[in-house]
Design a protein around this motif. Structure first.
Motif, PDB file in Angstrom:
ATOM      1  N   PHE A 127      91.092  79.332  27.947  1.00 28.80           N
ATOM      2  CA  PHE A 127      91.086  77.876  27.872  1.00 28.80           C
ATOM      3  C   PHE A 127      89.650  77.342  27.773  1.00 28.80           C
ATOM      4  N   PRO A 128      89.486  76.125  27.246  1.00 29.85           N
ATOM      5  CA  PRO A 128      88.139  75.576  27.032  1.00 29.85           C
ATOM      6  C   PRO A 128      87.348  75.323  28.306  1.00 29.85           C
ATOM      7  N   GLY A 129      87.994  74.749  29.329  1.00 31.08           N
ATOM      8  CA  GLY A 129      87.263  74.480  30.568  1.00 31.08           C
ATOM      9  C   GLY A 129      88.023  73.540  31.481  1.00 31.08           C
ATOM     10  N   ALA A 130      87.946  73.812  32.780  1.00 33.53           N
ATOM     11  CA  ALA A 130      88.565  72.951  33.791  1.00 33.53           C
ATOM     12  C   ALA A 130      87.610  72.860  34.969  1.00 33.53           C
ATOM     13  N   TYR A 131      87.360  71.640  35.450  1.00 34.49           N
ATOM     14  CA  TYR A 131      86.342  71.423  36.471  1.00 34.49           C
ATOM     15  C   TYR A 131      86.912  70.656  37.661  1.00 34.49           C
ATOM     16  N   ALA A 132      86.405  70.975  38.836  1.00 34.98           N
ATOM     17  CA  ALA A 132      86.798  70.245  40.038  1.00 34.98           C
ATOM     18  C   ALA A 132      86.194  68.843  39.987  1.00 34.98           C
TER      19      ALA A 132
ATOM     20  N   ASP B 236      84.133  65.535  40.917  1.00 32.02           N
ATOM     21  CA  ASP B 236      82.811  65.325  41.520  1.00 32.02           C
ATOM     22  C   ASP B 236      81.894  66.526  41.340  1.00 32.02           C
ATOM     23  N   THR B 237      82.072  67.273  40.255  1.00 33.43           N
ATOM     24  CA  THR B 237      81.159  68.367  39.936  1.00 33.43           C
ATOM     25  C   THR B 237      80.560  68.123  38.564  1.00 33.43           C
ATOM     26  N   ASP B 238      79.455  68.806  38.294  1.00 36.13           N
ATOM     27  CA  ASP B 238      78.777  68.677  37.007  1.00 36.13           C
ATOM     28  C   ASP B 238      79.547  69.512  35.992  1.00 36.13           C
ATOM     29  N   GLY B 239      80.498  68.878  35.332  1.00 34.86           N
ATOM     30  CA  GLY B 239      81.398  69.643  34.497  1.00 34.86           C
ATOM     31  C   GLY B 239      81.546  69.128  33.090  1.00 34.86           C
ATOM     32  N   TYR B 240      82.581  68.335  32.863  1.00 35.53           N
ATOM     33  CA  TYR B 240      82.925  67.931  31.514  1.00 35.53           C
ATOM     34  C   TYR B 240      81.776  67.188  30.830  1.00 35.53           C
ATOM     35  N   PRO B 241      81.405  67.636  29.631  1.00 34.75           N
ATOM     36  CA  PRO B 241      80.343  66.927  28.899  1.00 34.75           C
ATOM     37  C   PRO B 241      80.838  65.612  28.355  1.00 34.75           C
ATOM     38  N   ALA B 242      79.914  64.746  27.974  1.00 34.38           N
ATOM     39  CA  ALA B 242      80.278  63.448  27.410  1.00 34.38           C
ATOM     40  C   ALA B 242      81.104  63.647  26.142  1.00 34.38           C
ATOM     41  N   GLY B 243      82.162  62.858  26.015  1.00 37.82           N
ATOM     42  CA  GLY B 243      83.007  62.925  24.832  1.00 37.82           C
ATOM     43  C   GLY B 243      83.955  64.101  24.798  1.00 37.82           C
ATOM     44  N   TRP B 244      84.092  64.834  25.919  1.00 43.07           N
ATOM     45  CA  TRP B 244      84.944  66.020  25.969  1.00 43.07           C
ATOM     46  C   TRP B 244      86.378  65.696  25.552  1.00 43.07           C
ATOM     47  N   GLY B 245      86.907  64.615  26.088  1.00 42.26           N
ATOM     48  CA  GLY B 245      88.298  64.267  25.804  1.00 42.26           C
ATOM     49  C   GLY B 245      88.553  63.862  24.364  1.00 42.26           C
ATOM     50  N   ASP B 246      87.482  63.577  23.618  1.00 40.04           N
ATOM     51  CA  ASP B 246      87.649  63.181  22.220  1.00 40.04           C
ATOM     52  C   ASP B 246      87.687  64.382  21.279  1.00 40.04           C
ATOM     53  N   ILE B 247      87.386  65.579  21.793  1.00 41.23           N
ATOM     54  CA  ILE B 247      87.406  66.785  20.960  1.00 41.23           C
ATOM     55  C   ILE B 247      88.843  67.293  20.902  1.00 41.23           C
TER      56      ILE B 247
END
Length: 310
Positions: free
Chosen positions: A157-162, A164-175
């Motif tokens: 899978f591409p990535g899953a983050y808890a 309040d952590t330094d995780g999803y980059p800006a615009g992630w949901g638009d990809i």
């Protein structure tokens, strides 16, 4: 061209090309990363002449990218395996895979969805044996892609983050293709017991760091291991579909069902319904378990000479 012939002694790119030499040598490294190690097998996969293959293998050994490991003394025969130095080229292979898919085979846009050509390549894994790859799990342990005692549901899978952590980059949901990782992971958690009863373990893999995976696994209460492919070992060995976001290569959503003998039996790609795909894989595991038991029973009857019931 050899590295000592290059005038630009301070350029890492030039010196790297002096070692690799040409595209044929890089394809040899690609095959070695996928577990193809013997001369005849390399010649078959690549279609090179024996002379060209011998020359390039010799150069790669001389430059410390490959090592020759004898497996027969009479006549002398060798496996050609990546050295630690050679494994350093794996991220280059993954980056080339992503660049070729995006800019040569595609229109240059970023997508986390598995394309048609990528789907064909992944589905071609059915019936092949998974290379010996070991990754670092979220709890710090080493985990292999194959379990000799159980089936393995390997979901990538591409990535899953808890939170309040330094995780999803800006615009992630638009990809395209990135949404649904948390849902997929949590759904596998809910089906983990049923999969275990059917004789399978669950193993999730992304290119996140182990500490990021540990934070998410704790947050989501996952009862199975998440493993990090941040060095691209699994992606390169299996030639998995990848995309690049925020300076990091990410795995596109794909699932493999791997038998205890290491052979890929089922593939899900593309995965457009992360939750529904989990139930589909549970059905696949149960189906494979029944088929395996049937084959075992028929083989036992054949050995004893008793006819099968019709």
């Amino acid at each position: 061209m050899r590295k000592e012939d290059l005038a630009d002694a301070d350029c890492g790119i030039a010196q790297s090309l002096g070692v690799i030499g040409d595209w044929q040598s890089l394809l040899i490294v690609r095959e070695a990363a996928a577990g193809v190690s013997r001369f005849d097998a390399l010649a078959h996969e690549l279609g090179f002449s024996r002379r060209a293959l011998t020359e390039r293998l010799g150069r790669l050994v001389d430059d410390g990218v490959l090592e020759r490991v004898p497996y027969s003394a009479h006549p002398p025969r060798f496996d050609y395996r990546l050295t630690r130095r050679g494994e350093g080229l794996v991220p280059v292979l993954v980056a080339l895979q992503e660049w070729g898919t995006r800019h040569v085979m595609g229109d240059g846009t970023v997508s986390g969805a598995v394309g048609d050509a990528e789907a064909r390549r992944v589905h071609a894994l059915v019936g092949t044996r998974v290379p010996d790859v070991t990754l670092r799990a979220h709890d710090g342990t080493a985990v292999g892609l194959v379990d000799p005692d159980r089936w393995t549901v390997l979901f990538l899978f591409p990535g899953a983050y808890a939170p309040d952590t330094d995780g999803y980059p800006a615009g992630w949901g638009d990809i395209p293709g990135t949404r649904g990782c948390t849902l997929e992971c949590v759904t596998y958690a809910g089906r983990a017991a049923a999969l275990a009863d059917a004789g399978a373990r669950v193993l999730g893999v992304s290119t996140q760091r182990p500490d990021q995976l540990a934070a998410f696994a704790t947050h989501a209460g996952l009862p199975y291991a998440l493993a990090s492919d941040q060095d691209g070992l699994a992606a390169s060995a299996l030639r998995l579909p990848v995309f690049r976001a925020a300076g990091t290569d990410r795995l596109k959503r794909t699932t493999l069902l791997i038998a205890p003998d290491g052979v890929v039996r089922r593939v899900q790609a593309p995965v457009t319904d992360p939750a529904g795909s989990v139930d589909d894989m549970l059905d696949a595991v149960r189906s494979e378990a029944v088929r395996t038991e049937t084959v075992r029973t028929e083989a036992g009857r054949a050995e004893t000479g008793r006819p099968a019931r019709g």
